[in-house]
Write an enzyme that holds these catalytic residues in place. Sequence first.
Site, PDB file in Angstrom:
ATOM      1  N   GLU A   1      72.097  35.888  39.243  1.00 51.28           N
ATOM      2  CA  GLU A   1      72.130  35.639  37.791  1.00 51.28           C
ATOM      3  C   GLU A   1      70.972  36.314  37.066  1.00 51.28           C
ATOM      4  OE1 GLU A   1      71.295  33.478  40.103  1.00 51.28           O
ATOM      5  OE2 GLU A   1      69.691  32.142  39.438  1.00 51.28           O
TER       6      GLU A   1
ATOM      7  N   GLY B   1      66.367  27.025  40.278  1.00 52.58           N
ATOM      8  CA  GLY B   1      65.488  26.097  39.564  1.00 52.58           C
ATOM      9  C   GLY B   1      64.630  25.440  40.616  1.00 52.58           C
ATOM     10  N   GLU B   2      64.222  24.212  40.383  1.00 50.50           N
ATOM     11  CA  GLU B   2      63.436  23.482  41.369  1.00 50.50           C
ATOM     12  C   GLU B   2      64.356  22.467  42.034  1.00 50.50           C
ATOM     13  OE1 GLU B   2      60.506  24.587  42.316  1.00 50.50           O
ATOM     14  OE2 GLU B   2      60.756  23.063  43.880  1.00 50.50           O
ATOM     15  N   SER B   3      64.582  22.633  43.334  1.00 52.38           N
ATOM     16  CA  SER B   3      65.593  21.801  44.001  1.00 52.38           C
ATOM     17  C   SER B   3      65.231  20.318  43.956  1.00 52.38           C
ATOM     18  CB  SER B   3      65.805  22.260  45.442  1.00 52.38           C
ATOM     19  OG  SER B   3      64.635  22.048  46.206  1.00 52.38           O
TER      20      SER B   3
ATOM     21  N   ILE C   1      62.740  34.485  44.665  1.00 55.12           N
ATOM     22  CA  ILE C   1      61.606  33.841  44.013  1.00 55.12           C
ATOM     23  C   ILE C   1      61.315  32.520  44.703  1.00 55.12           C
ATOM     24  CG2 ILE C   1      60.792  32.864  41.845  1.00 55.12           C
ATOM     25  CD1 ILE C   1      62.632  34.965  40.489  1.00 55.12           C
ATOM     26  N   ARG C   2      60.191  32.472  45.403  1.00 59.12           N
ATOM     27  CA  ARG C   2      59.872  31.276  46.201  1.00 59.12           C
ATOM     28  C   ARG C   2      61.140  30.822  46.934  1.00 59.12           C
ATOM     29  NH1 ARG C   2      55.753  27.502  45.300  1.00 59.12           N
ATOM     30  NH2 ARG C   2      57.392  25.940  45.386  1.00 59.12           N
TER      31      ARG C   2
ATOM     32  N   CYS D   1      69.817  30.006  45.336  1.00 61.42           N
ATOM     33  CA  CYS D   1      68.426  29.613  45.592  1.00 61.42           C
ATOM     34  C   CYS D   1      68.290  28.084  45.674  1.00 61.42           C
ATOM     35  CB  CYS D   1      67.490  30.224  44.554  1.00 61.42           C
ATOM     36  SG  CYS D   1      65.749  30.101  45.022  1.00 61.42           S
TER      37      CYS D   1
ATOM     38  N   HIS E   1      68.879  35.421  43.503  1.00 61.15           N
ATOM     39  CA  HIS E   1      69.325  35.093  42.146  1.00 61.15           C
ATOM     40  C   HIS E   1      70.201  36.197  41.553  1.00 61.15           C
ATOM     41  CE1 HIS E   1      66.764  31.566  41.731  1.00 61.15           C
ATOM     42  NE2 HIS E   1      65.818  32.259  42.340  1.00 61.15           N
TER      43      HIS E   1
ATOM     44  N   ARG F   1      62.737  25.563  52.852  1.00 62.94           N
ATOM     45  CA  ARG F   1      62.367  25.809  51.460  1.00 62.94           C
ATOM     46  C   ARG F   1      61.154  26.737  51.375  1.00 62.94           C
ATOM     47  NH1 ARG F   1      61.062  20.510  48.618  1.00 62.94           N
ATOM     48  NH2 ARG F   1      60.476  21.994  47.034  1.00 62.94           N
TER      49      ARG F   1
END
Lengths: 221, 324
Positions: free
Chosen positions: A195, A63-65, A155-156, A97, A193, A125
């Site tokens: 998942e 997600g977005e940390s 992903i990023r 991630c 990821h 990051r």
Amino acid sequence: MESSVPSESPKLVIGVLELQGDFFEHERLLEKCGVSTKGIRQRRHLLDENGKILVDGLVIPGGESTTIGKLLVELDMLDVIRTAVAPPHCLPVLGTCAGCILLARRIRTFDDQPRIGCLEVEVERNAYGPQIESFECQVQNVQVFGEEPLRAVLIRAPVITRVLDSARVQVLASFRDTPIVVQQDHILACTFHPELTGDTRIHRRFIEIVKQNIAVERRLN
Amino acid sequence: MNSHVDGASFAETERAVNGGSEWSHLNGDVHASTFAVKVGLAQMLKGGVIMDVVTPEQARIAENAGACAVMALERIPADIRAQGQVARMSDPGLIKRIKAAVSIPVMAKARIGHFVEAQILEALGVDYIDESEVLTPADDLHHINKHKFRVPFVCGCRNLGEALRRIQEGAAFIRTKGEAGTGNVVEAVRHARQVVGEIRRLQTMDDDELFTYAKEIGASYALVKRTKEMGRLPVVQFAAGGVATPADAALMMQLGMDGVFVGSGIFKSADPEKRARAIVKAVANYNDPKILAEVSEDLGDAMVGIEMDKLVQKWAADSRHKAQ
């Protein structure tokens, strides 16, 4: 997303942090591995009124940390998780991630970012660049994961730039000479990821860690 | 609504879209821009709030409040409405400054059909492109062929057929159109209910009926079948267009959306930072009315809303674009 626990053998219950990100995908994969999941959106989902921890392990999803970290602070959950993961409670935790960033002891450039900070690594990051630089690759460790390479979707993604305590942190797989899956005792983290693929090997390893660290009761004071 | 979905489901939609992975690029030891990578970023945004910003300062406020991404714009939709001029892609300089100001993903809008604006945005390294009806359409008949790009796209929809057409064109992420810049959530609710309702009806259909149904809604049979199997849109779906309060955001989540775009609603309100934080918290706990009550308290004035029958121009039901 709690599924029923069969009466004959109490199933493991893995908490999945549901504040933001792809927590649903983790829950599906864990259920595929035969364990129960419990969504954690508030402190009371993790602890009962006596301070007893209600799960056998915890997953911090992609997600977005920054978003997840801020919500952990605002919802008064960060200290609880930090205490639960630390000795003597040693609650097993898996971070993927953003989850890996939230577990890291140090973050390059953004070291003031709220996080759990229990994993002795430094991360950078979004180290590969903007989304157009995101990619898939294959990583392998025959001894740990078998012959078949792991499909890693990045992903990023962050890069683990340094292992701060090489006696404790075990590198389970690398990509271009940087660690991509690491384990430190009851803490498992990867920069990709698992998942997002149907592959359950990372999650199965985590479940093994949970089984090795099963506690009759974990109670915070 | 997520009953048949696992982690790989969104990426597997690729087979329904183009029968394989012919669009992915092999580059040395990695596969770049695969469908999994494109839909994957949308999956990472789930449960989050994407906020419209027009300055680096606003972008930092959004990031500090917990936005999972920002949309870099020259003007927010409410001002585009007020000014009534042709609205285009933002100045690249502004997008670069906003990118430099934050560490979270940065999105930007291209006009519908304007594939050169999209090429420019891709060259700037934005993380997602919104091919948006909020800007003045550049092509009244065609959308961008989004398969040709390495950067992923999000597109708006009002119904299932429109959503699946956009996915067929390569969109990796769908949002409701709603009516941006109005502060009125009614159209977003209409579009969310329409899509979710159509999928519910699709699931009761016999497989033999799907061929005709696909023709009726103007979508490909493979994607209609895929949608039936998954019991939801085969990519991530956010709400957008008119969300102004934490309650609006939670409403959209309870209607089955995966996350929320908030445009004018934040920076047209009295206390943007507090409202932004409240909306983020509301989306993370959208099913808990106690938390929703807490975060809704003392937010100051919301943006002034507009009734739909007072609207001069409806962007979602837009006659400017014939091929919806």
